[in-house]
Design a protein around this motif. Structure first.
Motif, PDB file in Angstrom:
ATOM      1  N   ALA A  63       0.843  -1.335  -0.137  1.00  0.00           N
ATOM      2  CA  ALA A  63      -0.167   0.064   0.123  1.00  0.00           C
ATOM      3  C   ALA A  63       0.561   0.853   0.065  1.00  0.00           C
ATOM      4  CB  ALA A  63      -1.023   0.091   1.002  1.00  0.00           C
ATOM      5  N   TYR A  64       0.388   2.094  -0.646  1.00  0.00           N
ATOM      6  CA  TYR A  64       1.600   3.514  -0.885  1.00  0.00           C
ATOM      7  C   TYR A  64       0.415   4.275  -0.538  1.00  0.00           C
ATOM      8  CZ  TYR A  64       3.520  -0.141  -3.299  1.00  0.00           C
ATOM      9  OH  TYR A  64       4.339  -1.375  -3.923  1.00  0.00           O
ATOM     10  N   SER A  65       0.424   5.447   0.642  1.00  0.00           N
ATOM     11  CA  SER A  65      -0.223   6.507   0.825  1.00  0.00           C
ATOM     12  C   SER A  65      -0.128   7.459   1.132  1.00  0.00           C
ATOM     13  CB  SER A  65      -0.590   5.826   2.143  1.00  0.00           C
ATOM     14  OG  SER A  65       0.193   6.134   2.767  1.00  0.00           O
ATOM     15  N   VAL A  66      -0.780   8.340   0.975  1.00  0.00           N
ATOM     16  CA  VAL A  66      -0.563  10.341   1.376  1.00  0.00           C
ATOM     17  C   VAL A  66      -1.391  10.798   2.362  1.00  0.00           C
ATOM     18  CG1 VAL A  66       0.158  12.544   0.794  1.00  0.00           C
ATOM     19  CG2 VAL A  66       0.831  10.529  -1.122  1.00  0.00           C
ATOM     20  N   LEU A  67      -0.759  11.449   3.990  1.00  0.00           N
ATOM     21  CA  LEU A  67      -1.703  11.852   4.488  1.00  0.00           C
ATOM     22  C   LEU A  67      -1.278  13.329   5.107  1.00  0.00           C
ATOM     23  CD1 LEU A  67      -0.213   8.403   5.821  1.00  0.00           C
ATOM     24  CD2 LEU A  67      -2.240   7.854   6.351  1.00  0.00           C
ATOM     25  N   SER A 124     -10.618   4.869  -0.206  1.00  0.00           N
ATOM     26  CA  SER A 124      -9.724   5.421  -1.406  1.00  0.00           C
ATOM     27  C   SER A 124      -8.881   4.158  -2.471  1.00  0.00           C
ATOM     28  CB  SER A 124      -8.225   5.987   0.381  1.00  0.00           C
ATOM     29  OG  SER A 124      -7.302   6.636  -1.135  1.00  0.00           O
ATOM     30  N   SER A 125      -9.001   3.920  -1.584  1.00  0.00           N
ATOM     31  CA  SER A 125      -8.058   2.929  -2.693  1.00  0.00           C
ATOM     32  C   SER A 125      -8.853   2.182  -3.812  1.00  0.00           C
ATOM     33  CB  SER A 125      -6.416   2.029  -2.402  1.00  0.00           C
ATOM     34  OG  SER A 125      -6.632   0.739  -3.405  1.00  0.00           O
ATOM     35  N   ALA A 126     -10.985   2.144  -3.395  1.00  0.00           N
ATOM     36  CA  ALA A 126     -10.799   0.934  -3.911  1.00  0.00           C
ATOM     37  C   ALA A 126     -11.836   2.169  -4.811  1.00  0.00           C
ATOM     38  CB  ALA A 126     -12.427   0.328  -3.320  1.00  0.00           C
ATOM     39  N   GLY A 127     -12.021   3.699  -5.002  1.00  0.00           N
ATOM     40  CA  GLY A 127     -12.878   4.565  -5.578  1.00  0.00           C
ATOM     41  C   GLY A 127     -11.728   5.750  -5.826  1.00  0.00           C
ATOM     42  N   ASN A 166       5.199   4.112   2.611  1.00  0.00           N
ATOM     43  CA  ASN A 166       4.908   2.901   1.500  1.00  0.00           C
ATOM     44  C   ASN A 166       5.160   1.756   2.832  1.00  0.00           C
ATOM     45  OD1 ASN A 166       5.086   4.341  -0.628  1.00  0.00           O
ATOM     46  ND2 ASN A 166       6.725   4.631  -1.020  1.00  0.00           N
ATOM     47  N   SER A 167       4.323   0.830   2.121  1.00  0.00           N
ATOM     48  CA  SER A 167       4.440  -0.079   3.244  1.00  0.00           C
ATOM     49  C   SER A 167       3.979  -1.988   2.299  1.00  0.00           C
ATOM     50  CB  SER A 167       3.039  -0.678   4.338  1.00  0.00           C
ATOM     51  OG  SER A 167       2.774   0.844   4.534  1.00  0.00           O
ATOM     52  N   SER A 168       4.857  -2.761   2.511  1.00  0.00           N
ATOM     53  CA  SER A 168       5.027  -3.363   1.278  1.00  0.00           C
ATOM     54  C   SER A 168       5.248  -4.765   1.482  1.00  0.00           C
ATOM     55  CB  SER A 168       5.622  -3.303  -0.198  1.00  0.00           C
ATOM     56  OG  SER A 168       6.064  -3.653  -0.778  1.00  0.00           O
TER      57      SER A 168
END
Length: 383
Positions: free
Chosen positions: A246-250, A369-372, A261-263
């Motif tokens: 998962a790759y995210s901006v918060l 967020s990822s799904a939409g 980044n989590s992998s």
């Protein structure tokens, strides 16, 4: 010194985390040091009662560590008035119902994260515990790691000035199970069993960001399954239905931007499996599980971009290591000590089921967020 025994039902200790970190390195380690000194002439002596579904595994553990009690009957253990605390390190899908039963039985509860599979369940657990008047907590071990404690010391001391951004890199290569055995259990990669890196790791990112820098106000994430087929503990192939990266901006309070980044499908080119870089107007830091390096604005070099020449500086050597300035115990044990003091004396314990629910909320919103394909606001929770 007087000794008070606290009996703890420990469910899920036949698993890797429950066994190594919670039973051996926390509860049994407390016994090895003579119990938990409460500081007022009384020592708290933890007495584990092992609980689970596999009687032979429980009996083996009890024999190995010289423990007297184990049971495959959770209800019978919860009905025992001498058992004060229930701890849960089961697989996620089994945890919520067991915690409900423990709360209904009037036990103080302490659980691995996530406490529930969804936000509604996590909030209902918090409401139930509050209504029952029992003490409750969720494991948030990363806060007690040496590297992050050093980072918190820097934050509290004003080292960064105004914090601008946080960048987190977490992960390693988890073998697929074909030519090398996987080092994580197969359920982690099946969504139907509660697996997925978002459900597993985003609760961690929530409390780290919240505790060190401020509440998360929005999240935009992309979760994906890079490796669609793996082999289980018996060597049988199975479909990996859960996200493994998962790759995210918060966005946090005050406009701080965090990128994480989590992998489980990345090869490590860092000093540690988890690293956070924090940049501020006055200085920067890179913190891992144990180490922390800093660079103050007064000694920040002046790099010049020139792709036609090899780099003349060793950028890593320009950072200074933060000293320990103290002893750091096992992170899980450190939080266990806080929780047991909370149970025995009512001392403050902010890492409760409400705090745990915030982690479930962030994971849920990240998946949405990822799904939409959109940025999701993170509202404040209220019971």
């Amino acid at each position: 010194m007087t000794r008070r025994t606290v009996r703890i039902a420990m469910n899920g200790v036949t698993g890797r985390m429950g066994h190594r970190q919670h039973l051996v390195r926390s509860v049994l380690a407390l016994r090895e040091q003579g119990g938990l000194d409460l500081g007022d002439g009384e020592v708290l002596w933890p007495e584990p009662v092992l609980v689970g579904r596999r009687g032979h595994a429980l009996a083996e553990l009890a024999g190995r560590y010289g423990l007297d009690e184990w049971s495959t009957d959770l209800d019978a253990v919860l009905a025992d008035p001498s058992v004060e605390v229930y701890f849960d390190a089961q697989v996620t899908v089994a945890r919520e119902e067991a915690l409900r039963r423990a709360i209904a039985a009037g036990k103080h509860v302490y659980a691995e994260k996530p406490a529930a599979s969804d936000l509604a369940g996590a909030l209902e657990l918090a409401r139930s515990a509050r209504a029952a008047g029992v003490r409750h907590g969720v494991v948030q071990d990363k806060l007690f790691l040496p590297g992050l404690r050093k980072l918190k010391r820097l934050v509290d001391g004003g080292f960064f000035g105004h914090v601008l951004s946080v960048r987190g890199e977490f992960g390693y290569w988890v073998f697929e199970g074909d030519w090398q055995e996987a080092q994580r259990p197969s359920w982690n990669y099946r969504a139907e069993d509660g697996g997925g890196i978002v459900a597993d790791m985003f609760p961690h990112w929530e409390y780290v960001l919240h505790e060190l820098f401020g509440p998360v106000r929005s999240v935009q994430a992309l979760a994906t399954t890079h490796i669609p087929r793996r082999r289980d503990e018996r060597g049988e192939p199975y479909a990996a239905t859960a996200d493994d990266a998962a790759y995210s901006v918060l966005e946090l309070d005050g406009g701080i931007v965090a990128q994480i980044n989590s992998s489980w499908a990345v090869r490590v080119a860092r000093d540690e499996l988890l690293e956070f870089q924090v940049d501020g107007t006055e200085g920067s830091a890179v913190a891992g599980l144990r180490g922390c390096r800093v660079q103050h604005r007064s000694v920040t070099p002046k790099p010049v971009w020139n792709p036609d020449l090899p780099a003349g500086d060793s950028f890593r050597e320009q950072w200074q290591e933060v000293p320990d300035n103290g002893e750091f115990d096992n992170a899980f044990k450190a939080q266990w000590e806080h929780f047991l003091r909370h149970v025995a004396r009512g001392t403050p314990f902010p890492w409760d089921l409400v705090a745990g629910a915030r982690g479930v909320q962030l994971a849920e919103l990240a998946l949405a967020s990822s799904a939409g394909g959109r940025r999701m606001a993170v509202p404040e929770l209220s019971l």
